[in-house]
Design a protein around this motif. Structure first.
Motif, PDB file in Angstrom:
ATOM      1  N   TYR A 275     -14.487 -10.824 -11.413  1.00 20.49           N
ATOM      2  CA  TYR A 275     -13.327 -10.641 -10.438  1.00 20.49           C
ATOM      3  C   TYR A 275     -13.045  -8.962 -10.294  1.00 20.49           C
ATOM      4  O   TYR A 275     -12.980  -8.612  -9.270  1.00 20.49           O
ATOM      5  N   SER A 381     -14.967 -21.117  -3.002  1.00 19.86           N
ATOM      6  CA  SER A 381     -14.122 -20.224  -2.492  1.00 19.86           C
ATOM      7  C   SER A 381     -14.744 -18.808  -2.675  1.00 19.86           C
ATOM      8  O   SER A 381     -15.774 -18.678  -3.387  1.00 19.86           O
ATOM      9  N   LEU A 383     -14.040 -14.356  -2.485  1.00 17.91           N
ATOM     10  CA  LEU A 383     -13.053 -13.204  -3.009  1.00 17.91           C
ATOM     11  C   LEU A 383     -12.593 -12.764  -1.635  1.00 17.91           C
ATOM     12  O   LEU A 383     -13.446 -12.744  -0.787  1.00 17.91           O
ATOM     13  N   ASP A 387      -6.411 -11.024  -2.435  1.00 13.45           N
ATOM     14  CA  ASP A 387      -6.337 -12.043  -3.777  1.00 13.45           C
ATOM     15  C   ASP A 387      -5.459 -10.856  -4.687  1.00 13.45           C
ATOM     16  O   ASP A 387      -6.005  -9.606  -4.853  1.00 13.45           O
ATOM     17  N   ILE A 393      -8.590 -17.038  -6.442  1.00 10.99           N
ATOM     18  CA  ILE A 393      -9.822 -17.652  -5.986  1.00 10.99           C
ATOM     19  C   ILE A 393     -10.151 -19.035  -6.675  1.00 10.99           C
ATOM     20  O   ILE A 393     -10.574 -19.927  -6.131  1.00 10.99           O
ATOM     21  N   GLU A 416     -12.586 -21.687   3.025  1.00  9.71           N
ATOM     22  CA  GLU A 416     -12.625 -20.273   3.881  1.00  9.71           C
ATOM     23  C   GLU A 416     -12.906 -20.342   5.247  1.00  9.71           C
ATOM     24  O   GLU A 416     -13.453 -21.535   5.762  1.00  9.71           O
TER      25      GLU A 416
END
Length: 420
Positions: A275, A381, A383, A387, A393, A416
């Motif tokens: 991430y 899901s 990114l 976020d 996420i 999404e």
């Protein structure tokens, strides 16, 4: 003669003058050496009375030799003798003697230096050296020293145990010769040049039999009188057992014991890193959450052992279609997560479809031969720029998974927006 006596009295060494073995003169240093109350108390005594019995013959021969006229008064070569003082204490004395004239008669002048303390020091040094040599020969660490070019100048005998070579086979060769990866030696060079020393620095070496072992290095840089780098000196040890234990503990701490894949903790740590990396580099990232449908019914109908076998088969079916950089983990019970780095929504859906095809193709049966299959629900899901943390996420993937369950299970769902 008066001036000669004053000179003898002033000498720090013990001086005796004897005639036919009888002491005729003694200076203050001799009274101190022999622990006599005064020099006068020594006059008239036999010098041989102070010599240790084991040295009596040698002492007599020396005195007789020095009085032979043809020797011309040359002194005897200094030699150590054991003596006993008037207090009964044993001392080691370095004695030399020479023939002289005393009051117009032949005599022997004996000069003695107390070597007792020196002998003790030498004995201690010898013992210390023996202890050091024994320690050096048996130490598990390998002592080494290289020059500025990395050529091994000296290596300790411990290298026989650690690398299987004799010291002379190592000396004269470069230290790099025993590293399986040059990057290990390069990293060590950088550290030693920057810091001047390293402690418990990790690396690997190759034994004579080809086995790669883990080592720990503690060393310091050497410099010449001009301050120029002159080499490295230190020790290294075989820590393979320790490293293997650490690796095993790490595996146990990060691996799900049933499926062999990453456990919840390890998966979330990996997801956190992915991430952060995706946020900093603006790369896409997708996340799949999977949950086996009606898993409780498998346990209830076929038993927990069969349930475990089904989970292992399902986990392998999930892993098979994944790409090299993808990460899968068991989050708990029958729930799994799949991390898809550098993956957009459409690509993530393709991966999800391949996973579904893989576990739908499973043909399972219990011990009685009853066949059954496995289905699962998937939530996907990706990114988003909005976020704020990994939790965002993860929550969307979990919500998508709930949506797939609510819509009838055995399907893929995503919250999404289309085309994202």
């Amino acid at each position: 003669m008066y001036h000669d006596l004053r000179l003898l009295q002033a000498l720090p060494a013990a001086v005796l003058v004897t005639q036919e073995g009888v002491i005729r003169f003694a200076n203050a240093a001799s009274a101190e050496l022999l622990e006599a109350p005064s020099t006068d108390s020594l006059i008239g005594r036999l010098s041989g009375d102070f010599v240790h019995p084991m040295d009596q013959v040698r002492s007599t021969n020396r005195v007789q030799g020095v009085t032979v006229p043809e020797q011309g008064g040359r002194p005897n070569k200094s030699s150590e003798f054991r003596i006993r003082t008037l207090q009964g204490n044993l001392r080691m004395v370095l004695i030399s003697s020479v023939a002289v004239q005393w009051q117009d008669a032949p005599a022997v002048l004996i000069c003695g230096l107390d070597m007792t303390h020196q002998s003790e020091i030498e004995a201690q040094l010898r013992e210390s050296e023996q202890n050091f040599r024994r320690l050096f020969e048996n130490m598990q660490d390998v002592y080494y020293r290289t020059d500025a070019l990395g050529i091994v100048q000296h290596v300790g005998p411990g290298v026989r145990r650690v690398l299987g070579y004799e010291p002379h086979e190592i000396e004269g060769r470069t230290a790099e010769s025993y590293y399986p990866q040059s990057t290990d030696r390069d990293a060590f060079k950088v550290a030693i040049m920057e810091k001047g020393e390293v402690s418990d620095f990790p690396g690997q070496m190759v034994r004579r039999d080809g086995t790669v072992i883990d080592i720990s290095i503690s060393s310091q840089a050497l410099y010449d009188h001009a301050g120029n780098f002159a080499g490295v000196e230190g020790i290294y040890r075989d820590v393979t057992l320790r490293k293997n234990l650490e690796r095993e503990l790490q595996r146990l701490a990060t691996t799900d014991m049933l499926t062999g894949m990453a456990n919840r903790r390890a998966f979330l740590e990996c997801a956190e890193s992915a991430y952060e990396r995706s946020r900093s580099s603006s790369e896409p990232l997708a996340l799949l959450m999977l949950d086996v449908d009606h898993f409780k019914s498998i346990n209830d109908r076929y038993g927990h052992l069969e349930g475990d076998r089904a989970l292992m088969a399902f986990a392998q079916a999930v892993k098979n279609p994944l790409r090299a950089g993808d990460v899968v983990g068991r989050l708990g019970g029958e729930e799994f997560g799949v991390l898809l780095p550098q993956t957009r929504l459409t690509e993530g859906l393709e991966v999800a479809k391949r996973i579904v095809q893989s576990f739908r193709a499973l043909q399972l049966s219990d011990e009685s031969g009853h066949a059954y299959g496995i289905t699962a629900s998937l939530g996907l899901s990706t990114l988003r720029p909005s976020d704020r943390c990994l939790r965002d996420i993860l929550d969307r993937a979990d919500q998508a998974l709930y949506q797939a369950k609510h819509q009838g299970r055995n399907r893929i769902a995503s919250q999404e927006p289309a085309g994202e």
